[in-house]
Design a protein around this motif. Structure first.
Motif, PDB file in Angstrom:
ATOM      1  N   LYS A  51      49.233  30.830  38.836  1.00  0.00           N
ATOM      2  CA  LYS A  51      48.052  29.963  38.868  1.00  0.00           C
ATOM      3  C   LYS A  51      46.965  30.638  39.694  1.00  0.00           C
ATOM      4  CE  LYS A  51      50.247  26.354  40.541  1.00  0.00           C
ATOM      5  NZ  LYS A  51      50.650  24.976  40.896  1.00  0.00           N
ATOM      6  N   ILE A  52      45.792  30.801  39.079  1.00  0.00           N
ATOM      7  CA  ILE A  52      44.678  31.497  39.724  1.00  0.00           C
ATOM      8  C   ILE A  52      43.413  30.668  39.562  1.00  0.00           C
ATOM      9  CG2 ILE A  52      43.203  33.553  39.668  1.00  0.00           C
ATOM     10  CD1 ILE A  52      45.599  35.030  38.403  1.00  0.00           C
ATOM     11  N   ILE A  53      42.606  30.607  40.626  1.00  0.00           N
ATOM     12  CA  ILE A  53      41.275  30.033  40.522  1.00  0.00           C
ATOM     13  C   ILE A  53      40.266  31.074  41.004  1.00  0.00           C
ATOM     14  CG2 ILE A  53      41.413  28.806  42.741  1.00  0.00           C
ATOM     15  CD1 ILE A  53      39.653  26.582  41.258  1.00  0.00           C
ATOM     16  N   TYR A  54      39.394  31.464  40.095  1.00  0.00           N
ATOM     17  CA  TYR A  54      38.276  32.369  40.404  1.00  0.00           C
ATOM     18  C   TYR A  54      37.100  31.516  40.831  1.00  0.00           C
ATOM     19  CZ  TYR A  54      39.237  37.169  38.941  1.00  0.00           C
ATOM     20  OH  TYR A  54      39.671  38.449  38.870  1.00  0.00           O
ATOM     21  N   HIS A  55      36.420  31.940  41.869  1.00  0.00           N
ATOM     22  CA  HIS A  55      35.261  31.226  42.383  1.00  0.00           C
ATOM     23  C   HIS A  55      34.022  32.109  42.185  1.00  0.00           C
ATOM     24  CE1 HIS A  55      33.009  29.797  46.239  1.00  0.00           C
ATOM     25  NE2 HIS A  55      32.480  29.272  45.145  1.00  0.00           N
ATOM     26  N   VAL A  56      33.085  31.608  41.374  1.00  0.00           N
ATOM     27  CA  VAL A  56      31.848  32.338  41.096  1.00  0.00           C
ATOM     28  C   VAL A  56      30.703  31.555  41.731  1.00  0.00           C
ATOM     29  CG1 VAL A  56      30.378  33.346  39.320  1.00  0.00           C
ATOM     30  CG2 VAL A  56      32.830  33.083  38.898  1.00  0.00           C
ATOM     31  N   GLY A  57      30.214  32.039  42.873  1.00  0.00           N
ATOM     32  CA  GLY A  57      29.177  31.327  43.605  1.00  0.00           C
ATOM     33  C   GLY A  57      27.768  31.832  43.373  1.00  0.00           C
ATOM     34  N   ASP A  58      27.643  32.944  42.650  1.00  0.00           N
ATOM     35  CA  ASP A  58      26.307  33.466  42.360  1.00  0.00           C
ATOM     36  C   ASP A  58      26.374  34.285  41.070  1.00  0.00           C
ATOM     37  OD1 ASP A  58      27.373  36.031  43.072  1.00  0.00           O
ATOM     38  OD2 ASP A  58      26.791  35.700  45.143  1.00  0.00           O
ATOM     39  N   ARG A  99      37.681  35.261  45.036  1.00  0.00           N
ATOM     40  CA  ARG A  99      36.219  35.142  45.095  1.00  0.00           C
ATOM     41  C   ARG A  99      35.604  36.290  44.307  1.00  0.00           C
ATOM     42  NH1 ARG A  99      31.569  32.262  46.167  1.00  0.00           N
ATOM     43  NH2 ARG A  99      30.027  33.591  47.133  1.00  0.00           N
ATOM     44  N   ALA A 100      34.779  35.948  43.344  1.00  0.00           N
ATOM     45  CA  ALA A 100      34.141  36.989  42.524  1.00  0.00           C
ATOM     46  C   ALA A 100      32.845  37.438  43.150  1.00  0.00           C
ATOM     47  CB  ALA A 100      33.874  36.451  41.128  1.00  0.00           C
TER      48      ALA A 100
END
Length: 115
Positions: free
Chosen positions: A2-9, A114-115
């Protein structure tokens, strides 16, 4: 897995596509892959008239979905970026708060990237 990528910009989107190209080549049979956009990153979820040569994630999002990724958008960020939820592709789901979603997913055993 299980993976969650976070794209904040917007600079995070090319990183997501580059790293997931390798992931999908060796991904296990079963995985739960979430990509959560918040902050200015939600701008990549809507169609724009980007200048020629600029990276536009919108056109490539279906590739990720076809390979099993789920795309999420923070409702707070959508409001702050003046994006109507109706402008999102049908395959994008929304969450009320990205911070709460990230914390809940990590508590549920998702690996945070975190991307």
């Amino acid at each position: 897995m299980k993976i969650i990528y976070h794209v904040g910009d917007m600079q995070g989107w090319p990183k997501v596509f580059n790293s997931l190209a390798g992931f999908f080549q060796v991904a296990p049979q079963s995985f739960d892959l979430l990509i959560l956009a918040n902050g200015p990153g939600v701008q990549g979820l809507v169609k724009t008239d980007a200048p020629q040569g600029d990276f536009s994630p919108y056109d490539r999002l279906p590739e990720l979905v076809e390979k099993g990724a789920k795309i999420l958008a923070c409702e707070n960020a959508l409001r702050r970026n003046n994006i109507d939820v109706k402008a999102l592709p049908a395959f994008v789901s929304t969450v009320p708060s990205s911070i709460v979603e990230l914390a809940e997913k990590q508590a549920a055993g998702y690996s945070y990237i975190r991307a």
